[in-house]
Scaffold this active site. Sequence first.
Site, PDB file in Angstrom:
ATOM      1  N   GLU A  49       0.825  -1.206   0.000  1.00  0.00           N
ATOM      2  CA  GLU A  49       0.000   0.000   0.000  1.00  0.00           C
ATOM      3  C   GLU A  49       0.859   1.256   0.000  1.00  0.00           C
ATOM      4  OE1 GLU A  49      -2.748  -0.554   3.284  1.00  0.00           O
ATOM      5  OE2 GLU A  49      -3.812  -2.123   2.151  1.00  0.00           O
ATOM      6  N   GLU A  60      -1.918 -10.125  -6.095  1.00  0.00           N
ATOM      7  CA  GLU A  60      -2.010 -10.914  -7.332  1.00  0.00           C
ATOM      8  C   GLU A  60      -1.143 -10.306  -8.432  1.00  0.00           C
ATOM      9  OE1 GLU A  60      -4.448  -9.912  -5.393  1.00  0.00           O
ATOM     10  OE2 GLU A  60      -6.247 -11.151  -5.569  1.00  0.00           O
ATOM     11  N   CYS A  91      -9.450  -8.648  -7.567  1.00  0.00           N
ATOM     12  CA  CYS A  91     -10.200  -7.442  -7.957  1.00  0.00           C
ATOM     13  C   CYS A  91     -10.232  -7.316  -9.484  1.00  0.00           C
ATOM     14  CB  CYS A  91      -9.575  -6.197  -7.323  1.00  0.00           C
ATOM     15  SG  CYS A  91      -8.080  -5.630  -8.167  1.00  0.00           S
TER      16      CYS A  91
HETATM   17  N1  THU Z   1      -6.091  -6.464  -2.253  1.00  0.00           N
HETATM   18  C1  THU Z   1      -5.300  -7.419  -2.850  1.00  0.00           C
HETATM   19  O1  THU Z   1      -4.089  -7.498  -2.601  1.00  0.00           O
HETATM   20  N2  THU Z   1      -5.909  -8.266  -3.707  1.00  0.00           N
HETATM   21  C2  THU Z   1      -7.231  -8.225  -4.065  1.00  0.00           C
HETATM   22  O2  THU Z   1      -7.662  -8.981  -4.910  1.00  0.00           O
HETATM   23  C3  THU Z   1      -8.117  -7.259  -3.435  1.00  0.00           C
HETATM   24  C4  THU Z   1      -7.491  -6.311  -2.496  1.00  0.00           C
HETATM   25  C5  THU Z   1      -5.450  -5.543  -1.307  1.00  0.00           C
HETATM   26  C6  THU Z   1      -5.393  -4.117  -1.770  1.00  0.00           C
HETATM   27  C7  THU Z   1      -5.364  -3.386  -0.446  1.00  0.00           C
HETATM   28  O3  THU Z   1      -4.011  -3.327   0.001  1.00  0.00           O
HETATM   29  C8  THU Z   1      -6.136  -4.281   0.507  1.00  0.00           C
HETATM   30  O4  THU Z   1      -6.165  -5.551  -0.100  1.00  0.00           O
HETATM   31  C9  THU Z   1      -7.544  -3.821   0.792  1.00  0.00           C
HETATM   32  O5  THU Z   1      -8.239  -3.559  -0.363  1.00  0.00           O
END
Ligand code: THU
Length: 136
Positions: A49, A60, A91
């Site tokens: 993040e 992913e 996502c």
């Molecule tokens: N996130 C992922 O790493 N993969 C996903 O498929 C959905 C969300 C992460 C992004 C963010 O750091 C946290 O999860 C919350 O959305």
Amino acid sequence: MQVDSRTIETMRKAAAKAAKNAYAPYSRFPVGATVLTSHGEIFAGCNVENASYGLTICAERNAVFQAVAAGKPQIRAIVVVTSSDIPSSPCGACRQVLSEFGRDIEVISFSDRGKVLRAQVSDLLPKPFGHEDLAT
Ligand code: THU
């Protein structure tokens, strides 16, 4: 051919390990992912993040890019691990990136509670934007 259960378990463990390295101080939602290439190698990624939230990269995509950077973009499967109640499906952005490397990639998501979700990229993103759309 579907990925065998022993390989999936190896991938699950490596993804859980990668999730421990997630940099998720804002969401506090660590995610780990591993991709399996057709050569049998496994590449791991975690979510990273940023204080400028939109710059966050999902686990992913991080895992896919590790494989590509190593010169192994032939991806067969991806495993996603979260500590949530329900398994997390990739996502939309990650589905689009996965579809670039194979619409038949297997996607296997695990929650900490032992729940599993299995799909193919083409189930998750039936009508992706692809190279054929760039034809002029
Ligand atoms: N996130 C992922 O790493 N993969 C996903 O498929 C959905 C969300 C992460 C992004 C963010 O750091 C946290 O999860 C919350 O959305």
